[in-house]
Design a protein around this motif. Structure first.
Motif, mmCIF file in Angstrom:
data_model
loop_
_atom_site.group_PDB
_atom_site.id
_atom_site.type_symbol
_atom_site.label_atom_id
_atom_site.label_comp_id
_atom_site.label_asym_id
_atom_site.label_seq_id
_atom_site.Cartn_x
_atom_site.Cartn_y
_atom_site.Cartn_z
ATOM 1 N N GLY A 1 -2.068 -2.335 10.767
ATOM 2 C CA GLY A 1 -2.353 -0.907 10.873
ATOM 3 C C GLY A 1 -1.847 -0.148 9.660
ATOM 4 O O GLY A 1 -2.494 0.785 9.179
ATOM 5 N N CYS A 2 -0.688 -0.555 9.133
ATOM 6 C CA CYS A 2 -0.183 0.053 7.902
ATOM 7 C C CYS A 2 -1.115 -0.241 6.731
ATOM 8 O O CYS A 2 -1.334 0.614 5.874
ATOM 9 N N ILE A 3 -1.666 -1.452 6.698
ATOM 10 C CA ILE A 3 -2.624 -1.808 5.643
ATOM 11 C C ILE A 3 -3.859 -0.920 5.771
ATOM 12 O O ILE A 3 -4.363 -0.381 4.781
ATOM 13 N N TYR B 1 0.809 -1.214 0.000
ATOM 14 C CA TYR B 1 0.000 0.000 0.000
ATOM 15 C C TYR B 1 0.844 1.266 0.000
ATOM 16 O O TYR B 1 0.333 2.340 -0.270
ATOM 17 N N TRP B 2 2.104 1.135 0.316
ATOM 18 C CA TRP B 2 2.961 2.321 0.385
ATOM 19 C C TRP B 2 3.943 2.403 -0.784
ATOM 20 O O TRP B 2 4.428 3.481 -1.104
ATOM 21 N N ILE B 3 4.263 1.251 -1.365
ATOM 22 C CA ILE B 3 5.202 1.175 -2.482
ATOM 23 C C ILE B 3 4.452 0.530 -3.646
ATOM 24 O O ILE B 3 3.351 0.025 -3.474
ATOM 25 N N ASN B 4 5.038 0.500 -4.803
ATOM 26 C CA ASN B 4 4.416 -0.114 -5.977
ATOM 27 C C ASN B 4 4.038 -1.559 -5.664
ATOM 28 O O ASN B 4 4.896 -2.401 -5.411
ATOM 29 N N HIS B 5 2.753 -1.848 -5.695
ATOM 30 C CA HIS B 5 2.264 -3.150 -5.228
ATOM 31 C C HIS B 5 2.708 -4.311 -6.109
ATOM 32 O O HIS B 5 2.871 -5.417 -5.623
ATOM 33 N N VAL B 6 2.937 -4.088 -7.385
ATOM 34 C CA VAL B 6 3.383 -5.183 -8.264
ATOM 35 C C VAL B 6 4.775 -5.638 -7.855
ATOM 36 O O VAL B 6 5.045 -6.840 -7.757
ATOM 37 N N ASN B 7 5.660 -4.695 -7.594
ATOM 38 C CA ASN B 7 7.020 -5.044 -7.184
ATOM 39 C C ASN B 7 7.051 -5.739 -5.835
ATOM 40 O O ASN B 7 7.797 -6.693 -5.622
#
Length: 99
Positions: free
Chosen positions: A87-89, A39-45
């Motif tokens: 919580g980050c999610i 959710y914070w960085i490119n999800h595909v990577n």
């Protein structure tokens, strides 16, 4: 060569706690960390990284559970980390920060 008796003194409940914390708790920490990062960085990577680095992290967390004296403490640590990453999610979903 038989095992040293001082290493065989753990109770059945401690053995169960360590095995289950390593197997289930380590998996929960690994997956929640990577999904939280997605959710914070490119999800595909991140999800491609989860395939390989996730397995290595899960193995390390599984082995780490056996190095701790009290199996219930490692369960508490793994549950805390899982809740932290969850919580980050939640924050990533709430603020729409998907990369």
């Amino acid at each position: 060569m038989p095992a040293n008796k001082k290493y065989l003194t753990t109770s059945v409940s401690q053995r169960f706690a360590k095995i289950s914390a390593g197997f289930i708790g380590g998996y929960m920490v690994t997956v929640s960390l990577h999904i939280g990062l997605a959710y914070w960085i490119n999800h595909v990577n991140v999800l491609m990284t989860l395939r390989y680095a996730g397995f290595l992290l899960w193995c390390v967390l599984f082995l780490l559970a056996f190095l701790v004296k009290n199996g219930w403490k490692i369960w508490a640590i793994y549950l805390f980390l899982t809740l932290l990453f969850s919580g980050c999610i939640y924050l990533g979903k709430t603020f729409g920060l998907a990369g």
